[in-house]
Design a protein around this motif. Structure first.
Motif, PDB file in Angstrom:
ATOM      1  N   ILE A   1       0.825  -1.215   0.000  1.00 14.34           N
ATOM      2  CA  ILE A   1       0.000   0.000   0.000  1.00 14.34           C
ATOM      3  C   ILE A   1       0.856   1.261   0.000  1.00 14.34           C
ATOM      4  O   ILE A   1       0.589   2.210  -0.753  1.00 14.34           O
ATOM      5  N   ILE A   2       1.919   1.292   0.815  1.00 12.41           N
ATOM      6  CA  ILE A   2       2.783   2.473   0.842  1.00 12.41           C
ATOM      7  C   ILE A   2       3.480   2.641  -0.500  1.00 12.41           C
ATOM      8  O   ILE A   2       3.699   3.772  -0.968  1.00 12.41           O
ATOM      9  N   GLY A   3       3.812   1.536  -1.149  1.00 13.22           N
ATOM     10  CA  GLY A   3       4.385   1.635  -2.487  1.00 13.22           C
ATOM     11  C   GLY A   3       3.448   2.301  -3.463  1.00 13.22           C
ATOM     12  O   GLY A   3       3.867   3.090  -4.318  1.00 13.22           O
ATOM     13  N   LEU A   4       2.154   2.017  -3.341  1.00 12.58           N
ATOM     14  CA  LEU A   4       1.163   2.675  -4.197  1.00 12.58           C
ATOM     15  C   LEU A   4       1.093   4.167  -3.904  1.00 12.58           C
ATOM     16  O   LEU A   4       0.960   4.989  -4.816  1.00 12.58           O
ATOM     17  N   TYR A   5       1.187   4.530  -2.612  1.00 13.84           N
ATOM     18  CA  TYR A   5       1.104   5.943  -2.244  1.00 13.84           C
ATOM     19  C   TYR A   5       2.303   6.734  -2.768  1.00 13.84           C
ATOM     20  O   TYR A   5       2.160   7.835  -3.308  1.00 13.84           O
ATOM     21  N   LEU A   6       3.510   6.176  -2.582  1.00 13.07           N
ATOM     22  CA  LEU A   6       4.724   6.906  -2.929  1.00 13.07           C
ATOM     23  C   LEU A   6       5.039   6.846  -4.419  1.00 13.07           C
ATOM     24  O   LEU A   6       5.697   7.748  -4.946  1.00 13.07           O
ATOM     25  N   ASP A   7       4.585   5.808  -5.094  1.00 12.94           N
ATOM     26  CA  ASP A   7       4.852   5.670  -6.527  1.00 12.94           C
ATOM     27  C   ASP A   7       3.608   5.113  -7.214  1.00 12.94           C
ATOM     28  O   ASP A   7       3.554   3.930  -7.569  1.00 12.94           O
ATOM     29  N   PRO A   8       2.585   5.942  -7.394  1.00  8.29           N
ATOM     30  CA  PRO A   8       1.335   5.463  -7.991  1.00  8.29           C
ATOM     31  C   PRO A   8       1.572   4.909  -9.390  1.00  8.29           C
ATOM     32  O   PRO A   8       2.424   5.401 -10.138  1.00  8.29           O
ATOM     33  N   PRO A   9       0.844   3.864  -9.769  1.00  2.09           N
ATOM     34  CA  PRO A   9       1.028   3.268 -11.099  1.00  2.09           C
ATOM     35  C   PRO A   9       0.563   4.211 -12.205  1.00  2.09           C
ATOM     36  O   PRO A   9      -0.327   5.039 -12.013  1.00  2.09           O
ATOM     37  N   GLU A  10       1.191   4.071 -13.377  1.00  2.00           N
ATOM     38  CA  GLU A  10       0.809   4.857 -14.538  1.00  2.00           C
ATOM     39  C   GLU A  10      -0.478   4.308 -15.137  1.00  2.00           C
ATOM     40  O   GLU A  10      -0.787   3.128 -15.009  1.00  2.00           O
ATOM     41  N   ARG A  11      -1.218   5.176 -15.796  1.00  2.00           N
ATOM     42  CA  ARG A  11      -2.458   4.785 -16.468  1.00  2.00           C
ATOM     43  C   ARG A  11      -3.397   4.041 -15.533  1.00  2.00           C
ATOM     44  O   ARG A  11      -3.961   3.003 -15.867  1.00  2.00           O
ATOM     45  N   ALA A  12      -3.515   4.527 -14.319  1.00  2.00           N
ATOM     46  CA  ALA A  12      -4.378   3.889 -13.328  1.00  2.00           C
ATOM     47  C   ALA A  12      -4.899   4.931 -12.357  1.00  2.00           C
ATOM     48  O   ALA A  12      -4.292   5.990 -12.168  1.00  2.00           O
ATOM     49  N   VAL A  13      -6.023   4.618 -11.752  1.00  2.00           N
ATOM     50  CA  VAL A  13      -6.606   5.445 -10.702  1.00  2.00           C
ATOM     51  C   VAL A  13      -6.423   4.711  -9.383  1.00  2.00           C
ATOM     52  O   VAL A  13      -6.721   3.516  -9.283  1.00  2.00           O
ATOM     53  N   LEU A  14      -5.915   5.401  -8.378  1.00  2.00           N
ATOM     54  CA  LEU A  14      -5.726   4.811  -7.047  1.00  2.00           C
ATOM     55  C   LEU A  14      -6.747   5.416  -6.097  1.00  2.00           C
ATOM     56  O   LEU A  14      -6.731   6.630  -5.862  1.00  2.00           O
ATOM     57  N   LEU A  15      -7.630   4.580  -5.573  1.00  2.00           N
ATOM     58  CA  LEU A  15      -8.716   5.030  -4.707  1.00  2.00           C
ATOM     59  C   LEU A  15      -8.580   4.407  -3.326  1.00  2.00           C
ATOM     60  O   LEU A  15      -8.298   3.215  -3.197  1.00  2.00           O
ATOM     61  N   CYS A  16      -8.780   5.225  -2.303  1.00  2.00           N
ATOM     62  CA  CYS A  16      -8.889   4.737  -0.926  1.00  2.00           C
ATOM     63  C   CYS A  16     -10.374   4.733  -0.568  1.00  2.00           C
ATOM     64  O   CYS A  16     -11.023   5.780  -0.577  1.00  2.00           O
ATOM     65  N   VAL A  17     -10.905   3.556  -0.265  1.00  2.00           N
ATOM     66  CA  VAL A  17     -12.350   3.380  -0.094  1.00  2.00           C
ATOM     67  C   VAL A  17     -12.638   2.892   1.319  1.00  2.00           C
ATOM     68  O   VAL A  17     -11.932   2.039   1.859  1.00  2.00           O
ATOM     69  N   ASP A  18     -13.684   3.448   1.917  1.00  2.00           N
ATOM     70  CA  ASP A  18     -14.141   2.964   3.220  1.00  2.00           C
ATOM     71  C   ASP A  18     -15.528   3.533   3.491  1.00  2.00           C
ATOM     72  O   ASP A  18     -16.047   4.338   2.717  1.00  2.00           O
ATOM     73  N   GLU A  19     -16.113   3.113   4.623  1.00  2.00           N
ATOM     74  CA  GLU A  19     -17.426   3.593   5.026  1.00  2.00           C
ATOM     75  C   GLU A  19     -17.334   4.234   6.412  1.00  2.00           C
ATOM     76  O   GLU A  19     -16.647   3.721   7.292  1.00  2.00           O
ATOM     77  N   LYS A  20     -18.023   5.331   6.560  1.00  2.00           N
ATOM     78  CA  LYS A  20     -18.218   5.927   7.889  1.00  2.00           C
ATOM     79  C   LYS A  20     -19.647   5.590   8.275  1.00  2.00           C
ATOM     80  O   LYS A  20     -20.601   6.256   7.847  1.00  2.00           O
ATOM     81  N   SER A  21     -19.789   4.540   9.050  1.00  2.00           N
ATOM     82  CA  SER A  21     -21.120   4.004   9.340  1.00  2.00           C
ATOM     83  C   SER A  21     -21.733   4.657  10.576  1.00  2.00           C
ATOM     84  O   SER A  21     -21.033   5.217  11.423  1.00  2.00           O
ATOM     85  N   GLN A  22     -23.060   4.589  10.649  1.00  2.00           N
ATOM     86  CA  GLN A  22     -23.806   5.066  11.814  1.00  2.00           C
ATOM     87  C   GLN A  22     -23.492   6.517  12.165  1.00  2.00           C
ATOM     88  O   GLN A  22     -23.232   6.868  13.314  1.00  2.00           O
ATOM     89  N   VAL A  23     -23.479   7.373  11.142  1.00  2.00           N
ATOM     90  CA  VAL A  23     -23.325   8.812  11.395  1.00  2.00           C
ATOM     91  C   VAL A  23     -24.660   9.329  11.904  1.00  2.00           C
ATOM     92  O   VAL A  23     -25.685   9.192  11.244  1.00  2.00           O
ATOM     93  N   GLN A  24     -24.671   9.937  13.085  1.00  2.00           N
ATOM     94  CA  GLN A  24     -25.915  10.314  13.742  1.00  2.00           C
ATOM     95  C   GLN A  24     -26.352  11.742  13.377  1.00  2.00           C
ATOM     96  O   GLN A  24     -25.524  12.659  13.349  1.00  2.00           O
ATOM     97  N   ALA A  25     -27.628  11.877  13.096  1.00  2.00           N
ATOM     98  CA  ALA A  25     -28.221  13.201  12.914  1.00  2.00           C
ATOM     99  C   ALA A  25     -28.662  13.685  14.289  1.00  2.00           C
ATOM    100  O   ALA A  25     -29.673  13.222  14.836  1.00  2.00           O
ATOM    101  N   LEU A  26     -27.911  14.633  14.858  1.00  2.00           N
ATOM    102  CA  LEU A  26     -28.147  15.082  16.234  1.00  2.00           C
ATOM    103  C   LEU A  26     -28.581  16.538  16.254  1.00  2.00           C
ATOM    104  O   LEU A  26     -28.072  17.374  15.508  1.00  2.00           O
ATOM    105  N   ASP A  27     -29.530  16.827  17.144  1.00  2.00           N
ATOM    106  CA  ASP A  27     -29.971  18.196  17.382  1.00  2.00           C
ATOM    107  C   ASP A  27     -29.918  18.442  18.885  1.00  2.00           C
ATOM    108  O   ASP A  27     -30.282  17.570  19.683  1.00  2.00           O
ATOM    109  N   ARG A  28     -29.463  19.586  19.294  1.00  2.00           N
ATOM    110  CA  ARG A  28     -29.370  19.908  20.719  1.00  2.00           C
ATOM    111  C   ARG A  28     -30.755  20.175  21.292  1.00  2.00           C
ATOM    112  O   ARG A  28     -31.678  20.585  20.580  1.00  2.00           O
TER     113      ARG A  28
END
Length: 309
Positions: free
Chosen positions: A126-153
């Motif tokens: 993974i660090i190799g991808l960050y420091l030397d991204p491949p040519e003719r390619a898209v490098l994406l970091c993917v994840d989910e932020k789950s259970q984000v709460q809609a809060l009101d005071r």
């Protein structure tokens, strides 16, 4: 002091020595005179005024050793007052000793060590991808932020005023949750995000379909993601198997911090979610989408500097 004498032996003037060493001219003349009168013994400290020292080096060593190697009865760490009672010293004396040896028994930090047997290989990949991204390619970091709460005071927020910080009640009303699926393009710094009601493999597949529509067909796609169960179901494995231009790179177990999209989630939380008030899930999702749009309008890629080693 030795430098003053050595420079003086070279014939340098007192004023030039003072400028070079960052001291006053009086200091230079004082130590030159003492050296001339008593030679090397003149460079030693003379007896200073005040009461003689009462705390010996052995007493200091005992306090340090006790702090490092023992625990007080019924407690997990020493306090300055507890050590003072045990050592017969004043609390202020204990504090000075601890400060001199950089000891802070009241503080505790946490760490997490990955137990992944392929930790080294995955980090280098993974660090190799960050420091030397491949040519003719898209490098994406993917994840989910789950259970984000809609809060009101429970009460209206009191706004910022001169001399008064913004104030809000500590309690809140919850109006539902959403899950944010996000992909960070590490070269461009742009974000592709989608809020969904649930966090399952089916939603993750729909998100991958959305990404694929936005990536030119002549580019390979490298995806960095964690080992969440929703990322490794048969549905997702089959999806990747049918698309040879997609390449999955899994972060080590307990090392999701290596995924750069986590840095985006932290910024999102600090800048929008934590202090925001949202009376519905729709309001929350609108705020999240507005933040993503604003970031994409002026994208700033994160700069990874640490090597894999």
């Amino acid at each position: 002091r030795a430098e003053i004498v050595l420079l003086a032996a070279q014939g340098i003037s007192n004023l030039a020595i003072a400028k070079r060493l960052g001291v006053t001219r009086v200091t230079v003349t004082t130590w030159r005179r003492r050296f001339a009168e008593k030679r090397l013994d003149g460079l030693l400290d003379e007896p200073r005024p005040g009461a003689p020292r009462t705390i010996t080096d052995q007493k200091v060593a005992d306090v340090v050793t006790t702090t490092l190697e023992t625990l007080p009865v019924g407690r997990t760490h020493w306090s300055s007052r507890g050590m003072a009672r045990a050592s017969g010293l004043a609390p202020s004396t204990v504090q000075r000793i601890w400060k001199a040896f950089s000891l802070q028994p009241h503080r505790s930090e946490t760490f997490k060590l990955s137990t992944d047997p392929l930790f080294v290989d995955k980090v280098r990949d993974i660090i190799g991808l960050y420091l030397d991204p491949p040519e003719r390619a898209v490098l994406l970091c993917v994840d989910e932020k789950s259970q984000v709460q809609a809060l009101d005071r429970t009460q209206p927020i009191l706004p910022l005023r001169p001399g008064q910080a913004e104030r809000r009640t500590h309690d809140y009303k919850r109006h539902g949750t959403t899950s944010l699926f996000a992909a960070l393009d590490i070269k461009a710094g742009t974000i592709v995000g989608k809020c969904m009601a649930r966090h399952r493999a089916a939603e993750f597949r729909r998100f991958l379909d959305m990404i694929e529509k936005n990536v030119p067909t002549d580019l390979d796609v490298h995806v960095v993601m964690d080992n969440a169960s929703s990322h490794k179901t048969k549905l997702i494995r089959d999806w990747f198997a049918r698309r040879p231009r997609w390449h999955a790179h899994y972060t080590p177990t307990s090392a999701s911090w290596i995924n750069q999209v986590e840095r985006f989630f932290a910024l999102l939380t600090d800048d929008q979610i934590r202090r925001g008030t949202h009376r519905s899930v729709r309001e929350l999702e609108t705020a999240i989408n507005a933040y993503i749009d604003a970031r994409n309008a002026d994208p700033k890629p994160f700069r990874w500097t640490k090597s894999a080693d």
